[in-house]
Design a protein around this motif. Structure first.
Motif, short mmCIF file in Angstrom:
data_model
loop_
_atom_site.label_atom_id
_atom_site.label_comp_id
_atom_site.label_asym_id
_atom_site.label_seq_id
_atom_site.Cartn_x
_atom_site.Cartn_y
_atom_site.Cartn_z
N ARG A 11 -30.37 11.07 -19.65
CA ARG A 11 -29.47 11.67 -20.64
C ARG A 11 -29.88 13.10 -20.98
O ARG A 11 -29.04 13.98 -21.14
N HIS A 12 -31.17 13.34 -21.08
CA HIS A 12 -31.66 14.67 -21.40
C HIS A 12 -31.29 15.67 -20.29
O HIS A 12 -30.75 16.74 -20.55
N LEU A 16 -28.67 18.84 -20.28
CA LEU A 16 -29.06 20.21 -19.90
C LEU A 16 -28.13 20.78 -18.84
O LEU A 16 -27.71 21.94 -18.91
N PHE A 17 -27.81 19.97 -17.82
CA PHE A 17 -26.91 20.44 -16.76
C PHE A 17 -25.54 20.81 -17.35
O PHE A 17 -24.96 21.84 -17.00
N ARG A 18 -25.02 19.96 -18.23
CA ARG A 18 -23.72 20.26 -18.85
C ARG A 18 -23.81 21.49 -19.74
O ARG A 18 -22.90 22.32 -19.74
N HIS A 19 -24.90 21.64 -20.49
CA HIS A 19 -25.07 22.80 -21.38
C HIS A 19 -25.05 24.11 -20.58
O HIS A 19 -24.52 25.11 -21.05
N ASP A 23 -21.01 21.56 -12.96
CA ASP A 23 -19.84 20.69 -12.80
C ASP A 23 -20.23 19.23 -13.06
O ASP A 23 -21.41 18.89 -13.06
N PRO A 24 -19.23 18.37 -13.33
CA PRO A 24 -19.53 16.97 -13.68
C PRO A 24 -20.32 16.21 -12.61
O PRO A 24 -21.16 15.38 -12.94
N LEU A 25 -20.06 16.48 -11.33
CA LEU A 25 -20.79 15.79 -10.26
C LEU A 25 -22.28 16.14 -10.32
O LEU A 25 -23.15 15.27 -10.22
N THR A 26 -22.61 17.42 -10.50
CA THR A 26 -24.00 17.85 -10.60
C THR A 26 -24.65 17.28 -11.86
O THR A 26 -25.81 16.85 -11.83
N ALA A 27 -23.92 17.26 -12.96
CA ALA A 27 -24.46 16.71 -14.21
C ALA A 27 -24.70 15.20 -14.10
O ALA A 27 -25.55 14.67 -14.80
N THR A 28 -23.98 14.53 -13.18
CA THR A 28 -24.16 13.10 -13.01
C THR A 28 -25.27 12.79 -12.01
O THR A 28 -26.13 11.94 -12.25
#
Length: 88
Positions: A11-12, A16-19, A23-28
């Protein structure tokens, strides 16, 4: 305990990726890649510590050859002079 740490870490890193605008794929998938690499590195370190060191066979000592030194008499000095090549 490990499951809680994995969820918190995922989750952390995902946050950070989203902040930072990923993109959503990388954040996942990004946190899975980072945590997966850490697990692999830890496993490699544990394996390297617990694996016994390779035993290198040393060659058996060979006996020294007998009578390999040939002694010759020193040349006789002429008129008290030391012949060349003779060390006293």
């Amino acid at each position: 305990m490990a499951l809680v740490a994995a969820v918190v870490s995922y989750r952390h890193l995902s946050g950070l990726f989203r902040h930072y605008g990923e993109d959503p794929l990388t954040a996942t998938l990004g946190p899975l890649a980072v945590d997966g690499l850490m697990v692999m590195a830890a496993a490699a370190l544990l394996t390297a510590q617990t694996r016994p060191a390779a035993v290198v066979a040393e060659p058996e000592p060979q006996p020294l050859p007998v009578n390999t030194i040939r002694l010759e008499p020193l040349p006789r000095p002429v008129n008290g002079a030391i012949p060349s090549g003779v060390v006293r």
